[in-house]
Design an enzyme around this catalytic site. Structure first.
Site, PDB file in Angstrom:
ATOM      1  N   ARG A  61       0.831  -1.206   0.000  1.00 42.69           N
ATOM      2  CA  ARG A  61       0.000   0.000   0.000  1.00 42.69           C
ATOM      3  C   ARG A  61       0.866   1.256   0.000  1.00 42.69           C
ATOM      4  O   ARG A  61       0.545   2.250  -0.666  1.00 42.69           O
ATOM      5  CB  ARG A  61      -0.929  -0.013   1.219  1.00 42.69           C
ATOM      6  CG  ARG A  61      -1.908   1.151   1.269  1.00 42.69           C
ATOM      7  CD  ARG A  61      -2.872   1.008   2.420  1.00 42.69           C
ATOM      8  NE  ARG A  61      -3.691  -0.198   2.276  1.00 42.69           N
ATOM      9  CZ  ARG A  61      -4.618  -0.563   3.156  1.00 42.69           C
ATOM     10  NH1 ARG A  61      -4.830   0.171   4.248  1.00 42.69           N
ATOM     11  NH2 ARG A  61      -5.325  -1.662   2.971  1.00 42.69           N
ATOM     12  N   ILE A 109      18.415 -25.228 -27.836  1.00 39.90           N
ATOM     13  CA  ILE A 109      19.305 -26.083 -27.055  1.00 39.90           C
ATOM     14  C   ILE A 109      19.060 -27.534 -27.437  1.00 39.90           C
ATOM     15  O   ILE A 109      17.917 -27.985 -27.515  1.00 39.90           O
ATOM     16  CB  ILE A 109      19.059 -25.891 -25.541  1.00 39.90           C
ATOM     17  CG1 ILE A 109      19.301 -24.431 -25.144  1.00 39.90           C
ATOM     18  CG2 ILE A 109      19.956 -26.798 -24.727  1.00 39.90           C
ATOM     19  CD1 ILE A 109      18.985 -24.140 -23.692  1.00 39.90           C
ATOM     20  N   GLU A 150      20.865 -25.174 -14.375  1.00 39.34           N
ATOM     21  CA  GLU A 150      19.770 -24.230 -14.184  1.00 39.34           C
ATOM     22  C   GLU A 150      18.433 -24.898 -14.528  1.00 39.34           C
ATOM     23  O   GLU A 150      18.390 -25.823 -15.345  1.00 39.34           O
ATOM     24  CB  GLU A 150      19.946 -23.003 -15.084  1.00 39.34           C
ATOM     25  CG  GLU A 150      21.272 -22.310 -14.952  1.00 39.34           C
ATOM     26  CD  GLU A 150      21.520 -21.319 -16.076  1.00 39.34           C
ATOM     27  OE1 GLU A 150      22.582 -20.681 -16.058  1.00 39.34           O
ATOM     28  OE2 GLU A 150      20.669 -21.189 -16.983  1.00 39.34           O
ATOM     29  N   LYS A 152      15.114 -25.336 -16.574  1.00 39.56           N
ATOM     30  CA  LYS A 152      14.731 -24.988 -17.949  1.00 39.56           C
ATOM     31  C   LYS A 152      13.310 -24.437 -17.888  1.00 39.56           C
ATOM     32  O   LYS A 152      12.338 -25.179 -17.786  1.00 39.56           O
ATOM     33  CB  LYS A 152      14.787 -26.200 -18.874  1.00 39.56           C
ATOM     34  CG  LYS A 152      14.500 -25.866 -20.333  1.00 39.56           C
ATOM     35  CD  LYS A 152      14.610 -27.094 -21.220  1.00 39.56           C
ATOM     36  CE  LYS A 152      14.379 -26.733 -22.678  1.00 39.56           C
ATOM     37  NZ  LYS A 152      13.006 -26.197 -22.909  1.00 39.56           N
ATOM     38  N   LYS A 330      25.168 -26.152 -18.628  1.00 35.20           N
ATOM     39  CA  LYS A 330      26.001 -25.274 -19.441  1.00 35.20           C
ATOM     40  C   LYS A 330      27.457 -25.368 -19.003  1.00 35.20           C
ATOM     41  O   LYS A 330      27.748 -25.403 -17.795  1.00 35.20           O
ATOM     42  CB  LYS A 330      25.552 -23.811 -19.299  1.00 35.20           C
ATOM     43  CG  LYS A 330      24.125 -23.535 -19.717  1.00 35.20           C
ATOM     44  CD  LYS A 330      23.795 -22.071 -19.445  1.00 35.20           C
ATOM     45  CE  LYS A 330      22.366 -21.739 -19.821  1.00 35.20           C
ATOM     46  NZ  LYS A 330      22.013 -20.336 -19.471  1.00 35.20           N
TER      47      LYS A 330
END
Length: 716
Positions: A61, A109, A150, A152, A330
């Site tokens: 707020r 990929i 990581e 996906k 990666k």
């Protein structure tokens, strides 16, 4: 630069900020300019702490009050600026997106759901960069090949380009080499900083994934269902459909977020990917907290750690508030990445280890209430997206309250989903009760309609909203039915058009159809003078509709075209039908097609105060024609007519009543059973096309009159 804690005393809007401000007329332009600068800095910092650090220091707020003050000052003192946080609330709709070339290719990929394929990827990497002399950082020891793992994300991949710390453009992936410039839409997303923080590079192009959080997706879908709109199939579709909206204000209203996960180009590059990800939060770019490094430190090959990472993420997949369909592995070292190179389609330094598709069994996240045209309540289960027969399903019908109770279905239960006739998904059975649900517990409908607040009442196994035509959820479907073949057959008022007119605020009742103006229509996307004139002409020609058509168009439950025709022939006028239904409903039972149940339904419809007001409003614009069957004969018996366009000497309703009074049928659509299509001014193309396809004679008004004369049917 971000606001450091030691600078907080210099900015009153950072910690414990005031939410009451001096009136605009009491401050000077210089004071306004200073206040605007402080507010912008503070709001950017609040955004960073909220979206990146997940550690807000003011309440929502309070933030809203600061934001409103900034927008107020910018408007009153003409202090707008392209970098202002207020520029993210939308703007005028675009006509189209500009195509922009990426600063670096955004390739796909290589992927697989098989662990052996991941190991083969690792072998290819070690062969390419692990040979002696190939790289100083990868000297042939497999343990020195390190991977960043990581999630996906199952969203929409985009390029974000910053120059001197300012967001210059945001571009969809497109074909990997160029995409659509959606910068104005991206500015409306809270986790997209307009300016970077900290010690950022002069030039930075990053890749991010725009997504809709799962809880926000379910809430948004629930709202769409309860508004009578088609829900999105899954969060990815919702995201893709949103980011490419031509109207940025639509994007601003939808709950999108972004994770940033790669550097496409930079004036100050890092040696490793992990270093890049560590810098992102310092610049205000939000990264995912599930990223891990597989470095082989535990005397296990890094690739095995990466495989374990995927398996662990699969176990918690359903607990995450965003959709993922696997993990991305990666190569960490930037120099090794360059040595690996790329194919025409994908980079060789990365591999996606996919999850298996969810199959048929999935939890119920929520239940939405769908209100039909007649007020019928259909509960819809909102699901974690699941694969059913090769189709991703995120909702399934629960049919009615009685079936919910019979199957003991409740929110939180894991259920098996099937598709009826390979089309409509439905919940077949409960596989496992939710952790907080008692055995035998089931979802119970609310007592009141979530849209209009009217009472929901049971009728046997079914439930109905009692709001009638005053219920917004029933409004759109009611207008669609009013204009349909079973109603007044108004060409140009299909589902898409009605939805647009309702969403734009031009239709809040059926009666509003007759108050549409050309200027309002021309201001809408996709409308031209011809389409606007055709629609207004179509509505004009329907101001004196045949009584059966009008009665059917109102959508009275159980009163379709056949029943409406019998009622019209029995009572002759709309007033007589309405009055009888309100005061003597038992008289309706003497009409063909009407029994006790239908008579009671008709009575309930006209006795409703909300329906009465809606009908009265329509009657201010419409005068249903009277039916006098006693004056007719059988001169046209066996013939079927369809009318389109405006007739000069009589209304289209008059013509329909006339031929029916003399034994013919007047239908709303052309078929192989049609004998004549009578065409007036501004006719609909669809009916003419159908006539040509079915070899139905097309006659103009003059030929129609000649036909009547030959059959000794008077028409003056």
């Amino acid at each position: 630069m971000s606001l450091a804690d030691e600078d907080a005393d210099d900015n009153p809007y950072l910690r414990d900020p005031p939410t009451e401000f001096d009136p605009l007329e009491e401050i000077s332009t210089d004071e306004a300019r200073e206040q605007v600068g402080l507010l912008r800095d503070a709001i950017r910092e609040h955004d960073r702490r909220y979206y990146v650090e997940n550690d807000p220091i003011v309440a929502d707020r309070t933030y809203d009050a600061l934001f409103a003050r900034l927008r107020e000052l910018e408007g009153a003192f003409d202090l707008d600026h392209p970098d202002s946080p207020t520029r993210g609330v939308g703007g005028q709709p675009l006509e189209e997106f500009e195509t922009v070339e990426h600063v670096a290719p955004m390739l796909s990929i290589d992927q697989s759901g098989d662990a052996e394929d991941v190991r083969e990827f690792d072998e290819r990497v070690r062969r390419a960069v692990g040979d002696e002399g190939a790289s100083e950082r990868a000297s042939g020891n497999a343990g020195e090949i390190e991977y960043v793992c990581e999630p996906k994300f199952d969203g929409v991949s985009m390029e974000f380009v910053y120059e001197e710390g300012r967001l210059e453009r945001a571009v969809t992936r497109g074909d990997g080499h160029e995409g659509d410039d959606v910068t104005r839409n991206a500015r409306t997303i809270g986790s997209v900083p307009q300016t970077l923080h900290g010690d950022y590079p002069d030039f930075l192009a990053v890749r991010g994934e725009v997504y809709m959080p799962k809880d926000a997706f379910q809430a948004h879908n629930r709202e769409r269902i309860e508004r009578g709109e088609e829900p999105f199939a899954n969060p990815r579709n919702a995201t893709a459909g949103t980011i490419r909206q031509l109207d940025p204000s639509v994007v601003a209203e939808r709950p999108l977020e972004v994770f940033y996960f790669d550097v496409l180009d930079s004036s100050d590059g890092a040696d490793t990917h992990r270093e890049e990800l560590e810098r992102f939060p310092e610049w205000g770019l939000r990264v995912n907290d599930r990223v891990e490094v597989a470095d082989g430190a535990d005397d296990r090959p890094a690739v095995e750690e990466a495989i374990d990472y995927r398996d662990r993420l699969l176990d918690v997949r359903d607990d995450l508030n965003y959709e993922i369909d696997g993990t991305v592995i990666k190569v960490d070292d930037r120099e090794a990445r360059e040595e690996l190179g790329r194919t025409a389609r994908h980079d060789r330094y990365a591999f996606a280890y996919k999850f298996p598709a969810r199959a048929e069994v999935t939890p119920i996240v929520d239940v939405a209430i769908q209100i039909g045209r007649t007020g019928r309540v259909t509960p819809v289960a909102l699901l974690e997206p699941v694969d059913v027969g090769g189709v991703t399903v995120s909702r399934a019908s629960l049919h009615n309250p009685e079936e919910i109770a019979a199957k003991n279905v409740d929110v939180g239960d894991t259920v098996r989903v099937q598709r009826a006739g390979d089309v409509i998904p439905y919940v077949e059975e409960v596989v496992e009760k939710g952790a907080e649900n008692e055995p035998g517990s089931y979802y119970e409908l609310p007592d009141h309609c979530p849209v209009c607040g009217s009472a929901i009442e049971r009728d046997g196994p079914m439930a109905y909203c009692t709001g009638g035509l005053a219920c917004d959820a029933q409004l759109r479907r009611s207008i669609e039915y009013y204009a349909s073949d079973d109603g007044l057959d108004l060409e140009g008022l299909g589902e898409k058009t009605v939805r647009q007119l309702v969403e734009e605020g031009l239709l809040e009742s059926i009666a509003d159809l007759y108050e549409l103006e050309s200027e309002s229509l021309l201001a809408l996307e996709g409308w031209g003078e011809t389409s606007a004139e055709n629609l207004l002409s179509e509505l004009d020609s329907a101001r004196e509709p045949p009584l059966p058509d009008f009665l059917s168009a109102l959508g009275v439950p159980h009163v379709g075209p056949a029943t409406a025709r019998e009622l019209a022939r029995e009572f002759g006028t709309f007033e007589a039908i309405r009055g009888t239904a309100e005061s003597e409903p038992e008289r309706l039972e003497g009409v063909d097609e009407v029994g006790e149940t239908v008579a009671e339904t008709i009575h309930d419809f006209f006795a409703s105060e909300a329906n009465a007001e809606a009908v009265d409003a329509i009657l201010e614009h419409v005068s249903p024609q009277e039916v006098d069957v006693e004056e007719g004969g059988d001169e046209l018996e066996g013939l079927t007519f369809v009318f389109t366009g405006s007739l000069e000497g009589m209304t289209r309703g008059d013509a329909q009543e006339l031929v029916e009074a003399h034994g013919a049928n007047a239908t709303s659509s052309v078929s192989g059973n049609t004998d004549y299509l009578v065409v007036g001014d501004n006719p609909g193309q669809t009916k003419r096309d159908d006539a040509a396809e079915n070899d139905v004679p097309i006659v103009d008004e003059e030929a129609f009159r000649e036909l009547l004369g030959e059959r000794e049917v008077g028409f003056e």
